[in-house]
Write a protein that holds these residues in place. Structure first.
Motif, mmCIF file in Angstrom:
data_model
loop_
_atom_site.group_PDB
_atom_site.id
_atom_site.type_symbol
_atom_site.label_atom_id
_atom_site.label_comp_id
_atom_site.label_asym_id
_atom_site.label_seq_id
_atom_site.Cartn_x
_atom_site.Cartn_y
_atom_site.Cartn_z
ATOM 1 N N UNK A 45 0.497 -15.930 5.012
ATOM 2 C CA UNK A 45 0.223 -15.738 3.589
ATOM 3 C C UNK A 45 -0.926 -14.742 3.394
ATOM 4 N N UNK A 46 -1.983 -14.894 4.184
ATOM 5 C CA UNK A 46 -3.121 -13.980 4.078
ATOM 6 C C UNK A 46 -2.728 -12.555 4.464
ATOM 7 N N UNK A 47 -1.894 -12.407 5.477
ATOM 8 C CA UNK A 47 -1.431 -11.077 5.876
ATOM 9 C C UNK A 47 -0.591 -10.458 4.752
ATOM 10 N N UNK A 48 0.270 -11.258 4.154
ATOM 11 C CA UNK A 48 1.113 -10.743 3.065
ATOM 12 C C UNK A 48 0.269 -10.319 1.867
ATOM 13 N N UNK A 49 -0.730 -11.112 1.503
ATOM 14 C CA UNK A 49 -1.607 -10.760 0.381
ATOM 15 C C UNK A 49 -2.391 -9.497 0.714
ATOM 16 N N UNK A 50 -2.903 -9.397 1.937
ATOM 17 C CA UNK A 50 -3.631 -8.199 2.354
ATOM 18 C C UNK A 50 -2.762 -6.957 2.321
ATOM 19 N N UNK A 51 -1.532 -7.079 2.794
ATOM 20 C CA UNK A 51 -0.610 -5.940 2.763
ATOM 21 C C UNK A 51 -0.312 -5.527 1.324
ATOM 22 N N UNK A 52 -0.148 -6.506 0.447
ATOM 23 C CA UNK A 52 0.087 -6.198 -0.972
ATOM 24 C C UNK A 52 -1.085 -5.456 -1.585
ATOM 25 N N UNK A 53 -2.305 -5.878 -1.258
ATOM 26 C CA UNK A 53 -3.489 -5.194 -1.779
ATOM 27 C C UNK A 53 -3.585 -3.761 -1.253
ATOM 28 N N UNK A 54 -3.247 -3.559 0.004
ATOM 29 C CA UNK A 54 -3.276 -2.202 0.570
ATOM 30 C C UNK A 54 -2.261 -1.314 -0.141
ATOM 31 N N UNK A 55 -1.077 -1.830 -0.418
ATOM 32 C CA UNK A 55 -0.053 -1.048 -1.123
ATOM 33 C C UNK A 55 -0.531 -0.676 -2.522
ATOM 34 N N UNK A 56 -1.125 -1.644 -3.241
ATOM 35 C CA UNK A 56 -1.641 -1.364 -4.588
ATOM 36 C C UNK A 56 -2.748 -0.321 -4.519
ATOM 37 N N UNK A 57 -3.616 -0.423 -3.526
ATOM 38 C CA UNK A 57 -4.699 0.543 -3.370
ATOM 39 C C UNK A 57 -4.161 1.943 -3.079
ATOM 40 N N UNK A 58 -3.173 2.046 -2.209
ATOM 41 C CA UNK A 58 -2.575 3.352 -1.914
ATOM 42 C C UNK A 58 -1.920 3.961 -3.151
ATOM 43 N N UNK A 59 -1.218 3.143 -3.931
ATOM 44 C CA UNK A 59 -0.610 3.655 -5.166
ATOM 45 C C UNK A 59 -1.691 4.173 -6.106
ATOM 46 N N UNK A 60 -2.787 3.417 -6.225
ATOM 47 C CA UNK A 60 -3.899 3.847 -7.091
ATOM 48 C C UNK A 60 -4.460 5.186 -6.638
ATOM 49 N N UNK A 61 -4.698 5.329 -5.345
ATOM 50 C CA UNK A 61 -5.271 6.575 -4.824
ATOM 51 C C UNK A 61 -4.312 7.743 -5.032
ATOM 52 N N UNK A 62 -3.019 7.524 -4.772
ATOM 53 C CA UNK A 62 -2.045 8.606 -4.915
ATOM 54 C C UNK A 62 -1.833 9.017 -6.370
ATOM 55 N N UNK A 63 -2.036 8.090 -7.313
ATOM 56 C CA UNK A 63 -1.867 8.437 -8.723
ATOM 57 C C UNK A 63 -3.115 9.087 -9.318
ATOM 58 N N UNK A 64 -4.244 8.942 -8.675
ATOM 59 C CA UNK A 64 -5.493 9.499 -9.193
ATOM 60 C C UNK A 64 -5.982 10.601 -8.261
#
Length: 122
Positions: A45-64
């Motif tokens: 569960x912790x790995x899945x949440x961490x992976x989700x946060x990394x994906x959201x962070x990458x999307x944020x960086x790529x959009x800005x």
């Protein structure tokens, strides 16, 4: 001493049933296996949440990706806005970790000092 003034004591066999229940739980083969299953489920569960946060962070960086001028003390440079905010977040996390580590060190030092005084006194 009258009957009203006698201290209240627990019966001699109080707690015996608790010791027996603990011993039975230790002998149960599924008891440890259940703990291991819960631990691995939590880790996944912790790995899945961490992976989700990394994906959201990458999307944020790529959009800005707009280049932003950053000035800090004598330095001035440009970088994408998402990357600048990422660096600011990392800096904040490091400051928080430093403050938390200092507090943990302080508490351990106080505990060690108190334990040393207790050993000397007793």
């Amino acid at each position: 001493m009258s009957a009203e003034q006698q201290p209240v004591t627990a019966p001699k066999n109080s707690g015996k049933h608790l010791r027996r229940e603990r011993a039975e739980r230790k002998r149960t083969p599924g008891a440890w296996r259940g703990h291991a299953q819960a631990w691995t489920a939590r880790a996944w569960l912790e790995i899945a949440v961490g992976a989700g946060l990394v994906i959201v962070l990458l999307i944020f960086i790529l959009q800005n990706t707009t280049q932003t001028e950053i000035a800090f003390l004598p330095w001035s440079f440009t970088m994408p806005l998402g990357v600048a905010l990422l660096f600011a977040t990392i800096g904040g996390v490091l400051v928080m970790a430093l403050a938390g580590g200092a507090r943990i060190w302080q508490l351990r030092h106080q505990h060690a000092r108190a334990a040393k005084q207790n050993r000397a006194a007793g």
